[in-house]
Every structure is written in structure tokens, then in C-alpha cells.
Design a protein around this motif. Structure first.
Motif, PDB file in Angstrom:
ATOM      1  N   LEU A 126     -57.986 -12.653 -22.142  1.00  0.00           N
ATOM      2  CA  LEU A 126     -56.606 -13.141 -22.113  1.00  0.00           C
ATOM      3  C   LEU A 126     -55.754 -12.396 -23.133  1.00  0.00           C
ATOM      4  O   LEU A 126     -54.600 -12.048 -22.865  1.00  0.00           O
ATOM      5  N   ARG A 127     -56.325 -12.124 -24.296  1.00  0.00           N
ATOM      6  CA  ARG A 127     -55.578 -11.415 -25.335  1.00  0.00           C
ATOM      7  C   ARG A 127     -55.196 -10.018 -24.866  1.00  0.00           C
ATOM      8  O   ARG A 127     -54.075  -9.549 -25.119  1.00  0.00           O
ATOM      9  N   GLU A 128     -56.106  -9.326 -24.198  1.00  0.00           N
ATOM     10  CA  GLU A 128     -55.825  -7.976 -23.698  1.00  0.00           C
ATOM     11  C   GLU A 128     -54.799  -8.005 -22.574  1.00  0.00           C
ATOM     12  O   GLU A 128     -53.903  -7.151 -22.512  1.00  0.00           O
ATOM     13  N   THR A 129     -54.920  -8.999 -21.685  1.00  0.00           N
ATOM     14  CA  THR A 129     -53.954  -9.129 -20.594  1.00  0.00           C
ATOM     15  C   THR A 129     -52.560  -9.415 -21.129  1.00  0.00           C
ATOM     16  O   THR A 129     -51.566  -8.844 -20.667  1.00  0.00           O
ATOM     17  N   THR A 130     -52.482 -10.295 -22.118  1.00  0.00           N
ATOM     18  CA  THR A 130     -51.190 -10.631 -22.717  1.00  0.00           C
ATOM     19  C   THR A 130     -50.591  -9.427 -23.434  1.00  0.00           C
ATOM     20  O   THR A 130     -49.379  -9.182 -23.358  1.00  0.00           O
ATOM     21  N   ALA A 131     -51.428  -8.657 -24.104  1.00  0.00           N
ATOM     22  CA  ALA A 131     -50.946  -7.467 -24.810  1.00  0.00           C
ATOM     23  C   ALA A 131     -50.309  -6.475 -23.850  1.00  0.00           C
ATOM     24  O   ALA A 131     -49.302  -5.828 -24.170  1.00  0.00           O
ATOM     25  N   CYS A 132     -50.886  -6.348 -22.655  1.00  0.00           N
ATOM     26  CA  CYS A 132     -50.421  -5.356 -21.675  1.00  0.00           C
ATOM     27  C   CYS A 132     -49.270  -5.878 -20.816  1.00  0.00           C
ATOM     28  O   CYS A 132     -48.657  -5.101 -20.070  1.00  0.00           O
ATOM     29  N   ARG A 133     -48.960  -7.137 -20.912  1.00  0.00           N
ATOM     30  CA  ARG A 133     -47.988  -7.757 -20.020  1.00  0.00           C
ATOM     31  C   ARG A 133     -46.593  -7.117 -20.065  1.00  0.00           C
ATOM     32  O   ARG A 133     -45.909  -7.062 -19.038  1.00  0.00           O
ATOM     33  N   PRO A 134     -46.121  -6.602 -21.210  1.00  0.00           N
ATOM     34  CA  PRO A 134     -44.802  -5.960 -21.202  1.00  0.00           C
ATOM     35  C   PRO A 134     -44.679  -4.824 -20.194  1.00  0.00           C
ATOM     36  O   PRO A 134     -43.602  -4.629 -19.620  1.00  0.00           O
ATOM     37  N   TRP A 135     -45.764  -4.078 -19.953  1.00  0.00           N
ATOM     38  CA  TRP A 135     -45.710  -3.018 -18.942  1.00  0.00           C
ATOM     39  C   TRP A 135     -45.525  -3.600 -17.545  1.00  0.00           C
ATOM     40  O   TRP A 135     -44.721  -3.092 -16.754  1.00  0.00           O
ATOM     41  N   LEU A 136     -46.257  -4.661 -17.241  1.00  0.00           N
ATOM     42  CA  LEU A 136     -46.141  -5.289 -15.920  1.00  0.00           C
ATOM     43  C   LEU A 136     -44.747  -5.867 -15.709  1.00  0.00           C
ATOM     44  O   LEU A 136     -44.151  -5.709 -14.640  1.00  0.00           O
ATOM     45  N   VAL A 137     -44.233  -6.540 -16.710  1.00  0.00           N
ATOM     46  CA  VAL A 137     -42.886  -7.102 -16.601  1.00  0.00           C
ATOM     47  C   VAL A 137     -41.867  -5.999 -16.361  1.00  0.00           C
ATOM     48  O   VAL A 137     -40.985  -6.122 -15.502  1.00  0.00           O
ATOM     49  N   ALA A 138     -42.000  -4.898 -17.092  1.00  0.00           N
ATOM     50  CA  ALA A 138     -41.061  -3.780 -16.915  1.00  0.00           C
ATOM     51  C   ALA A 138     -41.142  -3.211 -15.504  1.00  0.00           C
ATOM     52  O   ALA A 138     -40.103  -2.922 -14.878  1.00  0.00           O
ATOM     53  N   GLU A 139     -42.349  -3.055 -14.987  1.00  0.00           N
ATOM     54  CA  GLU A 139     -42.509  -2.528 -13.626  1.00  0.00           C
ATOM     55  C   GLU A 139     -41.835  -3.438 -12.605  1.00  0.00           C
ATOM     56  O   GLU A 139     -41.136  -2.976 -11.695  1.00  0.00           O
ATOM     57  N   LEU A 140     -42.043  -4.742 -12.736  1.00  0.00           N
ATOM     58  CA  LEU A 140     -41.448  -5.675 -11.781  1.00  0.00           C
ATOM     59  C   LEU A 140     -39.932  -5.690 -11.883  1.00  0.00           C
ATOM     60  O   LEU A 140     -39.227  -5.814 -10.877  1.00  0.00           O
ATOM     61  N   GLN A 141     -39.412  -5.555 -13.081  1.00  0.00           N
ATOM     62  CA  GLN A 141     -37.964  -5.516 -13.242  1.00  0.00           C
ATOM     63  C   GLN A 141     -37.372  -4.235 -12.665  1.00  0.00           C
ATOM     64  O   GLN A 141     -36.291  -4.246 -12.073  1.00  0.00           O
ATOM     65  N   LEU A 142     -38.081  -3.127 -12.814  1.00  0.00           N
ATOM     66  CA  LEU A 142     -37.572  -1.849 -12.319  1.00  0.00           C
ATOM     67  C   LEU A 142     -37.687  -1.730 -10.802  1.00  0.00           C
ATOM     68  O   LEU A 142     -36.780  -1.228 -10.136  1.00  0.00           O
TER      69      LEU A 142
END
Length: 234
Positions: A126-142
Motif C-alpha cells: 500500500l505504501r508503494e502504491t500510494t507513493a506512485c499515485r501522483p503519476w496515475l492521477v496526472a495521467e488520468l487528468q491529462l
């Protein structure tokens, strides 16, 4: 933001946020992600595996993390699980060339096993997934899709929060919550919050099909879930 004594981002802070560019499109984010040290997974992986596909796709598919083949090639869903996924997309009338594919975690996490020290997938924490989440959020926004398919539990929790369950939530249209890089429940506020007509559809990860004792039944279930996404797009 956690920083080292020299002033740079701290790779032990478990936060990819400091590595994101201030602006730009997917190509700028992909270049920046190549140098991400937002969690220790980068140290053993060959490379960052960023998302790829149609930058204006109406459908985004989110998996867990790159596998051995993806880590080698540098593209998501190019191994056996990707072949299963592309077959299922074709079965429900979705052209794989029109979608965007990515993962909740951008580096391959693995253990070594056997005489040849073969690399064996290990689920991200969960810690690793949460750490990487900003990339996923950026992709979905773009990309700004109409429908997002969560392939498996890790993707579902990254999108919908820790209470997500594939068994309970699969195959239905779930209103897309607003996304922020650090929100565990995926319901924070952002400049591009999801409108109620935007949806998440959850299903099995295609690798689960390959591990199943009854692949035919498991595949039929995933295909039925993807059909829900296809019908929503139509």
C-alpha cells in the motif's frame, strides 16, 4: 515535501510528487517519470514503465504494476497478460489502439527464485502504491477519459480507496471520484474533479486469468465486465 540534506527529493520518503513536472503533456510526464525515485522500487527495476496509448482515449485501463516483460521492453501490457487483455478488448468491440494503458505502480517489484534466479512478481505494498499515485492521477487528468477500467485489487484501491473489493465491486459502473495525488479514498478535491457521468469499471487483472484453474470461466467473467465498459462508452 521530504528532502535530503543536499536539498533534493528524498527517495526514502515514499512520494513521487516531487518528481512530477510543473506542467506539460504526457510526453513531458513520461520523461520525468524515467527519473522517479519516489520509492525504493526504482533501485532493482530496469526502468520506469509509464503508460502508453491514445493520449485522448475515452477508455483508460489501469493494472497493478509492470511485469518481467514490461520491465524489459518499457511498455505496459506487452507480456502474456497483455495478450489476454487485448483479446478480451477485441471480443467486446474495443480497438486496443484507441485506449490508454497504464499501471498503478510504475516499477516492477519482484523476488528471485530457482536455479536461474528467475524474477517472480511480488505485489506492491500500500505504501508503494500510494507513493506512485501522483503519476496515475496526472495521467488520468491529462487523458481525461470517460471510463476507467480497474484491473485487479491494487488498481481498484488506487482509484477508489482501501475499501475496494474486486469480488464486491466488479462489473458495475461506479461514479468516478475526484482525484488528488495523496487521497487514500480517492474522494478529494482537484481542479478537474470527475463529473458524475464518468465511471470506473472493475474487473480481474488478466494475469489472474492465466493463474486460474478454470481459465475459460475466469476469462468470460472479465469479458462480461469489459462489456459493461464498452456499453458505457457507446
Amino acid at each position: 515535501m521530504s528532502r535530503t540534506r543536499e536539498g533534493g527529493p528524498d527517495p526514502q520518503a515514499y512520494d513521487a510528487g516531487p518528481y512530477l513536472p510543473q506542467d506539460g503533456g504526457l510526453s513531458e510526464y513520461r520523461r520525468a517519470a524515467a527519473d522517479c525515485r519516489g520509492c525504493p522500487l526504482y533501485a532493482n527495476a530496469t526502468r520506469t514503465v509509464f503508460g502508453s496509448g491514445d493520449p485522448a482515449a475515452r477508455l483508460v485501463l489501469v493494472g497493478e504494476q509492470p511485469g518481467d516483460r514490461e520491465d524489459t521492453v518499457g511498455e505496459p501490457f506487452v507480456g502474456p497478460a497483455g495478450r489476454v487483455l487485448r483479446r478480451a478488448l477485441e471480443d467486446v468491440g474495443i480497438d486496443a489502439d484507441t485506449v490508454y494503458m497504464t499501471n498503478a505502480v510504475k516499477h516492477f517489484k519482484f523476488t528471485r527464485e530457482g536455479r536461474g534466479k528467475r524474477r517472480i512478481h511480488k505485489a506492491p505494498s500500500l505504501r508503494e502504491t500510494t507513493a506512485c499515485r501522483p503519476w496515475l492521477v496526472a495521467e488520468l487528468q491529462l487523458v481525461d477519459p470517460d471510463v476507467v477500467v480497474a484491473l485487479g485489487a491494487t488498481a481498484g484501491k488506487a482509484l477508489l480507496g482501501s475499501s475496494f473489493s474486486v469480488t464486491r465491486n466488479r462489473g458495475s459502473l461506479i461514479p468516478m471520484p475526484g482525484l488528488t495525488p495523496t487521497s487514500d479514498e480517492g474522494d478529494g478535491e482537484s481542479g478537474r474533479d470527475r463529473a458524475p457521468e464518468r465511471y470506473v469499471v472493475a474487473t480481474l487483472h488478466p494475469s489472474a486469468i492465466l493463474r486460474s484453474d478454470d481459465r475459460e470461466t475466469a476469462y468470460a467473467g472479465m469479458r462480461a465486465d469489459l462489456l459493461v465498459a464498452a456499453e458505457a462508452l457507446a
